[in-house]
Design a protein around this motif. Structure first.
Motif, PDB file in Angstrom:
ATOM      1  N   LEU A   1      10.854 -30.752  -1.250  1.00  0.00           N
ATOM      2  CA  LEU A   1       9.634 -31.498  -1.306  1.00  0.00           C
ATOM      3  C   LEU A   1       9.365 -31.391  -2.401  1.00  0.00           C
ATOM      4  CD1 LEU A   1       7.410 -29.487   1.477  1.00  0.00           C
ATOM      5  CD2 LEU A   1       8.096 -31.407   1.252  1.00  0.00           C
ATOM      6  N   ASN A   2       9.796 -30.257  -3.956  1.00  0.00           N
ATOM      7  CA  ASN A   2       9.392 -30.505  -4.735  1.00  0.00           C
ATOM      8  C   ASN A   2       9.751 -31.442  -5.570  1.00  0.00           C
ATOM      9  OD1 ASN A   2       7.897 -28.632  -7.330  1.00  0.00           O
ATOM     10  ND2 ASN A   2      10.663 -28.771  -7.803  1.00  0.00           N
ATOM     11  N   ASP A   3      11.319 -32.245  -4.945  1.00  0.00           N
ATOM     12  CA  ASP A   3      11.052 -33.444  -5.246  1.00  0.00           C
ATOM     13  C   ASP A   3      10.876 -34.585  -5.303  1.00  0.00           C
ATOM     14  OD1 ASP A   3      13.820 -32.023  -6.273  1.00  0.00           O
ATOM     15  OD2 ASP A   3      15.424 -33.687  -4.666  1.00  0.00           O
ATOM     16  N   GLU A   4      10.180 -34.676  -3.282  1.00  0.00           N
ATOM     17  CA  GLU A   4       9.340 -35.222  -3.810  1.00  0.00           C
ATOM     18  C   GLU A   4       7.410 -35.322  -4.973  1.00  0.00           C
ATOM     19  OE1 GLU A   4       8.795 -37.705  -2.082  1.00  0.00           O
ATOM     20  OE2 GLU A   4      11.240 -37.354  -1.371  1.00  0.00           O
ATOM     21  N   LYS A   5       7.356 -34.550  -5.610  1.00  0.00           N
ATOM     22  CA  LYS A   5       5.947 -33.961  -5.708  1.00  0.00           C
ATOM     23  C   LYS A   5       6.922 -34.591  -7.446  1.00  0.00           C
ATOM     24  CE  LYS A   5       4.194 -29.745  -5.900  1.00  0.00           C
ATOM     25  NZ  LYS A   5       4.109 -28.382  -5.432  1.00  0.00           N
TER      26      LYS A   5
ATOM     27  N   ASP B   1      19.599 -39.927 -12.487  1.00  0.00           N
ATOM     28  CA  ASP B   1      20.367 -37.858 -11.226  1.00  0.00           C
ATOM     29  C   ASP B   1      19.530 -37.600 -12.397  1.00  0.00           C
ATOM     30  OD1 ASP B   1      21.386 -38.278 -14.072  1.00  0.00           O
ATOM     31  OD2 ASP B   1      22.798 -37.807 -13.549  1.00  0.00           O
ATOM     32  N   TYR B   2      17.795 -37.361 -12.344  1.00  0.00           N
ATOM     33  CA  TYR B   2      16.802 -36.572 -12.908  1.00  0.00           C
ATOM     34  C   TYR B   2      17.037 -35.598 -11.743  1.00  0.00           C
ATOM     35  CZ  TYR B   2      13.260 -39.086 -11.193  1.00  0.00           C
ATOM     36  OH  TYR B   2      11.839 -39.542 -10.251  1.00  0.00           O
ATOM     37  N   LEU B   3      16.670 -35.572 -11.006  1.00  0.00           N
ATOM     38  CA  LEU B   3      16.519 -34.574  -9.755  1.00  0.00           C
ATOM     39  C   LEU B   3      17.789 -33.710  -9.735  1.00  0.00           C
ATOM     40  CD1 LEU B   3      15.146 -36.813  -7.114  1.00  0.00           C
ATOM     41  CD2 LEU B   3      13.598 -35.171  -8.695  1.00  0.00           C
ATOM     42  N   GLN B   4      19.246 -34.109 -10.092  1.00  0.00           N
ATOM     43  CA  GLN B   4      20.485 -33.144  -9.842  1.00  0.00           C
ATOM     44  C   GLN B   4      20.235 -32.307 -11.202  1.00  0.00           C
ATOM     45  OE1 GLN B   4      22.087 -33.530  -7.669  1.00  0.00           O
ATOM     46  NE2 GLN B   4      20.940 -35.737  -6.923  1.00  0.00           N
ATOM     47  N   TRP B   5      18.902 -32.476 -11.865  1.00  0.00           N
ATOM     48  CA  TRP B   5      18.888 -31.269 -13.139  1.00  0.00           C
ATOM     49  C   TRP B   5      18.033 -30.186 -13.117  1.00  0.00           C
ATOM     50  CZ3 TRP B   5      16.526 -35.532 -17.073  1.00  0.00           C
ATOM     51  CH2 TRP B   5      17.454 -36.218 -17.605  1.00  0.00           C
ATOM     52  N   GLU B   6      19.299 -29.080 -13.551  1.00  0.00           N
ATOM     53  CA  GLU B   6      18.339 -28.415 -12.737  1.00  0.00           C
ATOM     54  C   GLU B   6      16.792 -27.665 -13.205  1.00  0.00           C
ATOM     55  OE1 GLU B   6      19.498 -23.311 -14.194  1.00  0.00           O
ATOM     56  OE2 GLU B   6      21.223 -24.594 -14.657  1.00  0.00           O
TER      57      GLU B   6
ATOM     58  N   LYS C   1       7.755 -41.637 -29.341  1.00  0.00           N
ATOM     59  CA  LYS C   1       6.256 -43.002 -30.214  1.00  0.00           C
ATOM     60  C   LYS C   1       6.434 -43.045 -27.991  1.00  0.00           C
ATOM     61  CE  LYS C   1       6.533 -45.397 -32.998  1.00  0.00           C
ATOM     62  NZ  LYS C   1       5.417 -44.647 -33.896  1.00  0.00           N
ATOM     63  N   GLU C   2       7.179 -42.105 -27.296  1.00  0.00           N
ATOM     64  CA  GLU C   2       6.691 -42.241 -25.442  1.00  0.00           C
ATOM     65  C   GLU C   2       7.223 -40.472 -25.134  1.00  0.00           C
ATOM     66  OE1 GLU C   2       8.532 -45.809 -23.838  1.00  0.00           O
ATOM     67  OE2 GLU C   2      10.197 -45.262 -24.749  1.00  0.00           O
ATOM     68  N   ILE C   3       6.687 -41.426 -23.689  1.00  0.00           N
ATOM     69  CA  ILE C   3       7.400 -39.704 -22.604  1.00  0.00           C
ATOM     70  C   ILE C   3       9.263 -40.391 -22.758  1.00  0.00           C
ATOM     71  CG2 ILE C   3       7.469 -38.239 -20.835  1.00  0.00           C
ATOM     72  CD1 ILE C   3       4.328 -39.484 -20.560  1.00  0.00           C
ATOM     73  N   HIS C   4       8.972 -38.582 -23.001  1.00  0.00           N
ATOM     74  CA  HIS C   4      11.055 -39.451 -22.637  1.00  0.00           C
ATOM     75  C   HIS C   4      11.485 -37.671 -21.144  1.00  0.00           C
ATOM     76  CE1 HIS C   4      11.726 -42.123 -25.470  1.00  0.00           C
ATOM     77  NE2 HIS C   4      11.067 -41.521 -26.664  1.00  0.00           N
ATOM     78  N   ILE C   5      12.317 -38.292 -20.586  1.00  0.00           N
ATOM     79  CA  ILE C   5      12.967 -37.034 -20.138  1.00  0.00           C
ATOM     80  C   ILE C   5      14.651 -36.743 -20.637  1.00  0.00           C
ATOM     81  CG2 ILE C   5      11.361 -37.275 -17.960  1.00  0.00           C
ATOM     82  CD1 ILE C   5      13.750 -38.200 -16.414  1.00  0.00           C
ATOM     83  N   TYR C   6      14.787 -35.227 -20.619  1.00  0.00           N
ATOM     84  CA  TYR C   6      15.811 -34.713 -20.960  1.00  0.00           C
ATOM     85  C   TYR C   6      16.542 -33.525 -20.335  1.00  0.00           C
ATOM     86  CZ  TYR C   6      15.351 -37.029 -24.788  1.00  0.00           C
ATOM     87  OH  TYR C   6      15.608 -38.244 -25.672  1.00  0.00           O
ATOM     88  N   ASP C   7      18.053 -33.200 -19.417  1.00  0.00           N
ATOM     89  CA  ASP C   7      18.370 -32.284 -18.482  1.00  0.00           C
ATOM     90  C   ASP C   7      18.032 -30.387 -20.011  1.00  0.00           C
ATOM     91  OD1 ASP C   7      19.418 -29.804 -17.679  1.00  0.00           O
ATOM     92  OD2 ASP C   7      21.586 -31.167 -17.408  1.00  0.00           O
ATOM     93  N   LEU C   8      17.040 -29.780 -19.430  1.00  0.00           N
ATOM     94  CA  LEU C   8      17.086 -28.646 -19.883  1.00  0.00           C
ATOM     95  C   LEU C   8      18.624 -27.570 -20.807  1.00  0.00           C
ATOM     96  CD1 LEU C   8      14.820 -26.493 -22.024  1.00  0.00           C
ATOM     97  CD2 LEU C   8      14.694 -25.312 -19.333  1.00  0.00           C
TER      98      LEU C   8
END
Length: 134
Positions: A24-28, A47-52, A86-93
């Motif tokens: 459910l959190n993955d869906e969020k 593969d960002y859903l695989q990150w802790e 310049k914009e929003i980015h995502i990374y593995d913490l």
């Protein structure tokens, strides 16, 4: 004598519930990323859903304040501001922690200019100063 009658069953059921909560959190997370337009971008890892924990880099405090409330309602995401982005980015913490462990504040600030979403402003100003070809 144990207080819990069937500890193995309890652990199994709790694990099953945890798995449902994680799904459910993955869906969020997917819904949130759709809402801010990240799932449409080609530079976002699939593969960002695989990150802790997912680190979301935002370009300024205004965006940070706008998105901050979601940090508390969606598990496994956290935010930080990079004024050089310049914009929003995502990374593995975990990658973030590895990159910046044992660094001084000045070293981190310098590194943010050209990594983790940062684009050096010097390069921008240089590009702006170039004559335009018509």
């Amino acid at each position: 004598m144990s207080t819990i009658e069937n500890e193995a069953l309890l652990r199994k059921e709790l694990s099953a519930i945890d798995n449902k909560l994680n799904k459910l959190n993955d869906e969020k997370i997917k819904l949130f990323f759709d809402a801010i337009g990240l799932n449409k971008r080609k530079d976002i890892p699939k593969d960002y859903l695989q990150w802790e924990t997912i680190l979301i880099i935002v370009p300024n405090r205004q965006v940070s304040h706008e998105l901050k409330s979601y940090k508390y309602s969606i598990s496994r995401i956290t935010f930080t501001t990079n004024i050089y982005a310049k914009e929003i980015h995502i990374y593995d913490l975990n990658d973030w922690k590895k990159a910046f462990s044992n660094k001084t504040h000045l070293q981190i600030k310098s590194a943010l200019k050209d990594s983790f979403g940062g684009v050096q402003k010097v390069q921008e100003e240089y590009t702006k100063s170039l004559p335009k070809n018509n």
